[in-house]
Design an enzyme around this catalytic site. Structure first.
Site, mmCIF file in Angstrom:
data_model
loop_
_atom_site.group_PDB
_atom_site.id
_atom_site.type_symbol
_atom_site.label_atom_id
_atom_site.label_comp_id
_atom_site.label_asym_id
_atom_site.label_seq_id
_atom_site.Cartn_x
_atom_site.Cartn_y
_atom_site.Cartn_z
ATOM 1 N N HIS A 66 0.818 -1.209 0.000
ATOM 2 C CA HIS A 66 0.000 0.000 0.000
ATOM 3 C C HIS A 66 0.851 1.258 0.000
ATOM 4 O O HIS A 66 0.448 2.285 -0.541
ATOM 5 C CB HIS A 66 -0.996 -0.014 1.168
ATOM 6 C CG HIS A 66 -2.237 -0.768 0.819
ATOM 7 N ND1 HIS A 66 -2.860 -1.640 1.669
ATOM 8 C CD2 HIS A 66 -2.941 -0.787 -0.333
ATOM 9 C CE1 HIS A 66 -3.901 -2.162 1.060
ATOM 10 N NE2 HIS A 66 -3.972 -1.662 -0.153
ATOM 11 N N ARG A 173 -26.154 5.532 -6.106
ATOM 12 C CA ARG A 173 -26.678 4.362 -5.386
ATOM 13 C C ARG A 173 -27.036 4.842 -3.969
ATOM 14 O O ARG A 173 -26.139 5.053 -3.154
ATOM 15 C CB ARG A 173 -25.620 3.257 -5.312
ATOM 16 C CG ARG A 173 -25.307 2.588 -6.642
ATOM 17 C CD ARG A 173 -24.288 1.463 -6.438
ATOM 18 N NE ARG A 173 -24.213 0.561 -7.572
ATOM 19 C CZ ARG A 173 -23.259 0.618 -8.520
ATOM 20 N NH1 ARG A 173 -22.324 1.538 -8.464
ATOM 21 N NH2 ARG A 173 -23.249 -0.253 -9.502
ATOM 22 N N ARG A 209 -31.025 6.976 -7.830
ATOM 23 C CA ARG A 209 -31.706 5.681 -7.974
ATOM 24 C C ARG A 209 -32.456 5.384 -6.680
ATOM 25 O O ARG A 209 -31.884 5.493 -5.588
ATOM 26 C CB ARG A 209 -30.690 4.564 -8.257
ATOM 27 C CG ARG A 209 -31.386 3.223 -8.433
ATOM 28 C CD ARG A 209 -30.442 2.140 -8.873
ATOM 29 N NE ARG A 209 -29.563 1.713 -7.804
ATOM 30 C CZ ARG A 209 -28.601 0.789 -7.956
ATOM 31 N NH1 ARG A 209 -28.414 0.239 -9.141
ATOM 32 N NH2 ARG A 209 -27.857 0.436 -6.948
ATOM 33 N N GLU A 305 -32.161 -3.823 -16.515
ATOM 34 C CA GLU A 305 -31.222 -4.822 -15.988
ATOM 35 C C GLU A 305 -31.858 -6.199 -15.840
ATOM 36 O O GLU A 305 -31.236 -7.119 -15.338
ATOM 37 C CB GLU A 305 -30.620 -4.334 -14.651
ATOM 38 C CG GLU A 305 -31.627 -3.861 -13.629
ATOM 39 C CD GLU A 305 -30.991 -3.262 -12.383
ATOM 40 O OE1 GLU A 305 -29.766 -3.363 -12.196
ATOM 41 O OE2 GLU A 305 -31.735 -2.725 -11.554
ATOM 42 N N ASN A 328 -24.408 -5.051 -14.933
ATOM 43 C CA ASN A 328 -24.007 -6.024 -13.904
ATOM 44 C C ASN A 328 -25.132 -7.043 -13.705
ATOM 45 O O ASN A 328 -24.919 -8.255 -13.750
ATOM 46 C CB ASN A 328 -23.701 -5.318 -12.581
ATOM 47 C CG ASN A 328 -22.725 -4.170 -12.750
ATOM 48 O OD1 ASN A 328 -21.984 -4.137 -13.721
ATOM 49 N ND2 ASN A 328 -22.729 -3.234 -11.826
ATOM 50 N N ASP A 329 -26.339 -6.518 -13.495
ATOM 51 C CA ASP A 329 -27.463 -7.434 -13.319
ATOM 52 C C ASP A 329 -27.937 -7.993 -14.654
ATOM 53 O O ASP A 329 -28.298 -9.170 -14.736
ATOM 54 C CB ASP A 329 -28.618 -6.722 -12.604
ATOM 55 C CG ASP A 329 -28.411 -6.731 -11.099
ATOM 56 O OD1 ASP A 329 -28.018 -7.791 -10.573
ATOM 57 O OD2 ASP A 329 -28.607 -5.694 -10.455
ATOM 58 N N ARG A 339 -23.957 -13.231 -10.279
ATOM 59 C CA ARG A 339 -22.815 -12.343 -10.513
ATOM 60 C C ARG A 339 -21.719 -12.474 -9.458
ATOM 61 O O ARG A 339 -20.592 -12.045 -9.671
ATOM 62 C CB ARG A 339 -23.281 -10.887 -10.627
ATOM 63 C CG ARG A 339 -23.839 -10.285 -9.371
ATOM 64 C CD ARG A 339 -24.638 -9.003 -9.665
ATOM 65 N NE ARG A 339 -23.985 -7.800 -9.196
ATOM 66 C CZ ARG A 339 -24.522 -6.590 -9.209
ATOM 67 N NH1 ARG A 339 -25.754 -6.416 -9.686
ATOM 68 N NH2 ARG A 339 -23.892 -5.549 -8.762
ATOM 69 N N CYS A 376 -24.900 2.339 -16.969
ATOM 70 C CA CYS A 376 -24.226 2.630 -15.705
ATOM 71 C C CYS A 376 -23.641 1.376 -15.058
ATOM 72 O O CYS A 376 -23.141 1.433 -13.946
ATOM 73 C CB CYS A 376 -25.172 3.356 -14.745
ATOM 74 S SG CYS A 376 -26.625 2.396 -14.337
HETATM 75 C C1 PEP Z 1 -26.138 -2.897 -12.542
HETATM 76 O O1 PEP Z 1 -26.819 -3.869 -12.197
HETATM 77 O O2 PEP Z 1 -25.460 -2.873 -13.593
HETATM 78 C C2 PEP Z 1 -26.065 -1.695 -11.705
HETATM 79 C C3 PEP Z 1 -25.481 -0.592 -12.118
HETATM 80 O O3 PEP Z 1 -26.618 -1.760 -10.468
HETATM 81 P P1 PEP Z 1 -25.949 -2.491 -9.197
HETATM 82 O O4 PEP Z 1 -24.550 -2.893 -9.582
HETATM 83 O O5 PEP Z 1 -26.001 -1.488 -8.099
HETATM 84 O O6 PEP Z 1 -26.860 -3.649 -8.980
HETATM 85 MG MG MG Z 2 -28.317 -3.654 -10.607
#
Ligand code: PEP
Ligand code: MG
Length: 418
Positions: A66, A173, A209, A305, A328-329, A339, A376
């Protein structure tokens, strides 16, 4: 793990100093110098004056410790593991350090010193230029303008986002507000946070959000029964509609904050069907009426998503002001791969043609309805994905602040294939 030993010792040292009341002995350097030491704790490095410390040379340490990471982030050239030679140097002796090649000269010639000084000046000018460039709007080589916004988790992230060139917040978030204590945040607490962030952004957008918990995100202030398949369960908007008390306080805070800061917009997560959007909008209207406010000026968008939202995108686009793709979702649900499951990392791949197709369908539906589409999820900040996303038609990216300078640089060297 051995390289992390210093972190543990550092914390232990700080706890001991706190307990014994001993003042911290900061490394005091009077004039611009190269600091030679056996090793430095991360807190030592964090406290260094970058105007005085021109370089660091350690006989111990490690490249990924670090201390080294911090030195790099602070722009201080550093050399580690220079064993068995530092003892030869006496204080005040002229030495020269090359942080690029990892070399230390005990008796540098004028030519070597001049060459290294020129290299340092060029590097500093490059860094300065990269920072300045990040603050400017990015367009592709063929002149297509692309918006780059930041994902934030709270007010502490705003400064860094702006300094990194964010043109607003594409995803706030709000979970942090709900997860930081054992009780739910009040309407006034939320209002204050939303107003502070919106004010800091000036007239750039703040996309708030609504609460997105459940699944992998538990909430101490609102314990939820465990579910057999939490990722397919009561999360995001589903939870909020089952327990409107969670959402209503937030909607009121957003409506009131929007009254003072017109750059605020609302984004709903985990939407699958049109009736969920209508339900949230009805609650929004009810609360606006109760507050005597006009809900029609607040832009309302949704995250795309869930595969059902992609397939319902035309109908959803008729109900909302914008889409934001949460890759991501979306990736986990399109690929049916949790995930967080490390056994399935090859399936959790946003470059899979199925995920790319889902993104393309979303952009097409947004384009047909004339509403903006942004992204996003993590994919938005990945420079390896920029070309494909631009080709698909995406023109708005939102990612972590630290990724924005590289993302803008990538956009500037990409041409859109039509
Ligand atoms: C996603 O699902 O891509 C997203 C941006 O929301 P989170 O990662 O907070 O679920
Ligand atoms: Mg999400």
């Amino acid at each position: 793990m051995r390289e992390r030993e210093a972190d543990v010792q550092d914390i232990a040292r700080q706890v001991m100093m706190e307990m014994t009341g001993e003042p911290a002995a900061a490394v005091a350097i009077e004039q611009p110098s190269i600091l030679l030491a056996r090793d430095l704790m991360p807190s030592d490095v964090a406290g260094l004056d970058t105007a005085k410390v021109l370089g660091i040379c350690l006989s111990e340490g490690g490249k990924t410790s670090h201390s080294a990471i911090l030195a790099r982030a602070m722009g201080i050239p550093a050399l580690v593991k220079a064993r068995g030679c530092l003892e030869q140097v006496t204080p005040g002796q002229m030495v020269t350090l090359d942080g690029f090649a990892g070399l230390l000269w005990f008796a540098p010639s004028a030519a070597v010193s001049a060459q290294l000084a020129a290299q340092r000046d060029a590097w500093q000018a490059e860094q300065h230029q990269a920072k300045q460039r990040a603050l400017q709007h990015a367009s592709t080589t063929d002149g297509i303008s692309v918006s780059v916004l930041a994902n934030i988790g709270g007010p502490d992230d705003v400064r860094k986002a702006l300094d990194s060139g964010a043109e607003g917040v594409g995803l706030f978030r709000t979970e942090f507000l709900f997860q930081r204590s054992d009780s739910l945040p009040t309407e006034q607490e939320q209002f204050d946070v939303y107003c502070d962030i919106a004010a800091a952004l000036g007239d750039q957008p703040l996309t708030i959000r609504s609460l997105d918990v459940g699944g992998d995100k538990p909430l101490a202030a609102f314990p939820m029964p465990s579910e057999d398949n939490p990722f397919l369960g009561v999360r995001g908007v589903r939870l909020c509609l089952k327990h409107p008390e969670l959402l209503v306080t937030q909607l009121r805070a957003i409506l009131r904050a929007h009254q003072q800061h017109r750059n605020i917009q609302l984004m709903i997560p985990m939407v699958a069907r049109v009736d969920e959007v209508r339900h949230v909008k009805a609650l929004l209207q009810r609360e606006a009426d109760a507050l005597g406010l006009d809900a029609s000026t607040l832009p309302v968008g949704i995250m795309i998503e869930v595969p059902a939202a992609v397939l319902n995108a035309d109908a959803l686009a008729a109900e909302v002001d914008f889409f934001s793709i949460g890759t991501n979702d979306l990736t986990q649900y399109v690929m049916a791969a949790d995930r967080g499951n490390t056994e399935l990392t090859d399936l959790i791949n946003y470059f899979d043609p199925a995920v790319l197709r889902a993104i393309e369908m979303t952009c097409a539906a947004g384009g047909k309805a004339g509403i903006p589409v942004s992204m996003c999820g993590e994919m938005a900040g990945d420079p390896k994905a920029t070309q494909q996303l631009l080709n698909i038609g995406l023109r708005k990216f939102s990612a972590s602040a630290s990724l924005l300078p590289a993302l803008k640089a990538q956009i500037r060297q990409t041409a859109v294939m039509k």
